[in-house]
Motif scaffolding. Structure first.
Motif, PDB file in Angstrom:
ATOM      1  N   SER A  15       0.863  -1.196   0.043  1.00 27.08           N
ATOM      2  CA  SER A  15      -0.086  -0.067   0.034  1.00 27.08           C
ATOM      3  C   SER A  15       0.657   1.365  -0.052  1.00 27.08           C
ATOM      4  O   SER A  15       2.033   1.423   0.697  1.00 27.08           O
ATOM      5  CB  SER A  15      -0.916  -0.139   0.990  1.00 27.08           C
ATOM      6  OG  SER A  15      -1.430   1.501   1.433  1.00 27.08           O
ATOM      7  N   PRO A  16       0.499   2.066  -0.787  1.00 24.31           N
ATOM      8  CA  PRO A  16       1.220   3.364  -1.044  1.00 24.31           C
ATOM      9  C   PRO A  16       1.246   4.440   0.420  1.00 24.31           C
ATOM     10  O   PRO A  16       2.044   5.231   0.553  1.00 24.31           O
ATOM     11  CB  PRO A  16       0.888   4.094  -2.171  1.00 24.31           C
ATOM     12  CG  PRO A  16      -0.430   3.624  -2.511  1.00 24.31           C
ATOM     13  CD  PRO A  16      -0.325   2.291  -2.013  1.00 24.31           C
ATOM     14  N   LEU A  17       0.023   4.331   1.046  1.00 29.02           N
ATOM     15  CA  LEU A  17      -0.060   4.884   2.079  1.00 29.02           C
ATOM     16  C   LEU A  17       0.927   5.046   3.196  1.00 29.02           C
ATOM     17  O   LEU A  17       0.919   5.814   3.769  1.00 29.02           O
ATOM     18  CB  LEU A  17      -1.396   4.764   2.502  1.00 29.02           C
ATOM     19  CG  LEU A  17      -2.754   4.892   1.749  1.00 29.02           C
ATOM     20  CD1 LEU A  17      -4.180   4.698   2.232  1.00 29.02           C
ATOM     21  CD2 LEU A  17      -2.739   6.025   0.664  1.00 29.02           C
ATOM     22  N   GLU A  18       1.427   3.617   3.523  1.00 22.56           N
ATOM     23  CA  GLU A  18       2.219   3.390   4.691  1.00 22.56           C
ATOM     24  C   GLU A  18       3.532   4.464   4.492  1.00 22.56           C
ATOM     25  O   GLU A  18       4.149   4.840   5.515  1.00 22.56           O
ATOM     26  CB  GLU A  18       2.799   2.295   4.635  1.00 22.56           C
ATOM     27  CG  GLU A  18       1.472   1.457   4.841  1.00 22.56           C
ATOM     28  CD  GLU A  18       0.589   1.465   5.995  1.00 22.56           C
ATOM     29  OE1 GLU A  18       0.946   1.532   6.946  1.00 22.56           O
ATOM     30  OE2 GLU A  18      -0.722   1.599   5.570  1.00 22.56           O
ATOM     31  N   THR A  19       3.798   4.940   3.280  1.00 19.82           N
ATOM     32  CA  THR A  19       4.987   5.991   3.258  1.00 19.82           C
ATOM     33  C   THR A  19       4.693   7.313   2.643  1.00 19.82           C
ATOM     34  O   THR A  19       5.420   8.178   2.911  1.00 19.82           O
ATOM     35  CB  THR A  19       6.134   5.141   2.330  1.00 19.82           C
ATOM     36  OG1 THR A  19       5.481   4.747   0.940  1.00 19.82           O
ATOM     37  CG2 THR A  19       6.655   3.982   2.804  1.00 19.82           C
ATOM     38  N   ALA A  20       3.489   7.377   2.360  1.00 18.52           N
ATOM     39  CA  ALA A  20       3.079   8.686   1.349  1.00 18.52           C
ATOM     40  C   ALA A  20       2.404   9.731   2.423  1.00 18.52           C
ATOM     41  O   ALA A  20       2.516  10.895   2.278  1.00 18.52           O
ATOM     42  CB  ALA A  20       2.143   8.414   0.235  1.00 18.52           C
TER      43      ALA A  20
END
Length: 404
Positions: A361-366
């Protein structure tokens, strides 16, 4: 061809036009401004498990081809808003809604969107659907394709064959036949064992073909699958693109009984199982027809940006969000804008689902920590549902809940 919208430019054109990524993004927006796929490739059975819709649920979803907008109505939510950047996909969604409302019965509706190649479909459109369309939607379907045919004639000539995805898959099937492979044999399998045997004989070796390897590495090829440059870049970073394609097609071909997997029927034959009608979307089944038809008034549609739409909505006005794979297009800054609005518009307990080309998931770093901490990532459930997804074309499925 309809012009590229400002919203699509804003979503896709994120790099300078003189850069390689910028040129690919502009090519993609040109390529995407058409019918990419006329069947949605997100499994609604998985979506409904994750969303847990109730009679009070208010859903905001990307429309795509409109299949899942109708499929979600089988769960009797309170309301569905369908929004899309692509005017072609949104026009198809709006036509499906109008056709279900105004065609005389289920048989006519199935001819139109199940077979989608009946000569009688055009007469049915003229008599029952067209008189009820607004001027803009009627003009769209009376407009001409790049081949000079009226767009509405796609329902006479084979809707599922005449898309960017359909053309690309037809090319791959043509190459397969010329090299003595027959992936359509998969549809005759009587068991998962037979499916695996047919995959091993007729599908797996196909990915070793030099022309297929070449096509698989071309950006324009993946654009035909609806994969934008950012998604393509993420897949390349995972390594061995051809290996990824082979593994995902293996999941499509081998992990679910072919008798129940309408995604596999479309992938390997550009059609549904019309004889037994098990491998068809829920919205096309006779048993769901009246229930869905009675709920069409719950749906509204919008052309434009999800973020722009959310910025105009009231606090806590939605509690279910479906983003398909759209977040793979987005920069960290855009993701932050989007999820800031979800935090504002979503009710406590809101459920959000999306898919990604890569596994993570991109949210974990974005997202900034303060914003990220407002949501709970259901990692175990996400992994379980990913394994159940019959379409098998993505690298990850993700479910988040708004805390509180």
């Amino acid at each position: 061809m309809a012009g590229i919208s400002d919203a699509m430019r804003d979503a896709v054109h994120q790099h300078a036009p003189t850069s390689l990524m910028g040129m690919q993004q502009r090519l993609f927006s040109f390529w995407f401004n058409s019918f990419i796929y006329n069947q949605i490739w997100e499994d609604p059975a998985v979506d409904l498990q994750a969303l847990q819709l109730t009679s009070e649920s208010r859903v905001l979803t990307i429309a795509s081809g409109g299949c899942n907008v109708l499929n979600y109505l089988t769960a009797n939510p309170a309301h569905i808003t369908a929004i899309d950047l692509n005017p072609y996909h949104l026009s198809l969604t709006r036509l499906k809604l109008a056709a279900m409302k105004h065609l005389p019965d289920h048989a006519a509706f199935y001819d139109f969107f199940g077979y989608a190649d009946r000569e009688t479909n055009i007469a049915q459109y003229e008599q029952h659907i067209r008189p009820h369309l607004d001027t803009a939607l009627d003009a769209f379907w009376q407009g001409r394709s790049i081949w000079g045919q009226k767009r509405i004639h796609m329902f006479r000539d084979g809707l599922y064959r005449h898309t960017r995805f359909g053309y690309f898959m037809r090319l791959l099937h043509w190459i397969a036949r010329r090299t003595n492979y027959h992936p359509e044999k998969l549809l005759t399998a009587a068991s998962l064992y037979e499916q695996k045997a047919i995959f091993k004989q007729h599908i797996a070796p196909f990915f070793d073909n030099k022309l297929v390897k070449f096509l698989g590495k071309l950006p324009v090829s993946v654009f035909s699958l609806g994969i934008p440059p950012q998604q393509y870049k993420a897949m390349k970073e995972q390594g061995n693109l051809i290996g990824q394609y082979r593994e995902r097609v293996k999941r499509l071909a081998c992990d679910t009984p072919i008798q129940d997997n309408y995604f596999a029927w479309q992938g390997f034959s550009h059609r549904y199982d019309h004889a037994k009608r098990r491998a068809i979307p829920a919205y096309l089944t006779a048993e769901n027809y009246e229930a869905i038809r009675s709920q069409l008034g719950k749906v509204d549609t919008h052309l434009g940006s999800m973020i722009d739409f959310l910025e105009e909505q009231a606090l806590h006005s939605y509690d279910r969000f479906v983003f398909l794979d759209a977040q793979d297009w987005m920069t960290d800054e855009v993701l932050t804008r989007l999820w800031t609005q979800i935090a504002r518009v979503g009710k406590p307990g809101t459920r959000i689902i999306f898919r990604t080309a890569a596994a993570e998931s991109p949210l974990e770093t974005a997202l900034p920590a303060e914003l990220r901490n407002q949501f709970v990532y259901e990692a175990e459930t996400s992994a379980q549902l990913f394994q159940q997804d019959r379409s098998a074309i993505y690298g990850g499925f993700h479910l988040y809940r708004k805390a509180g």
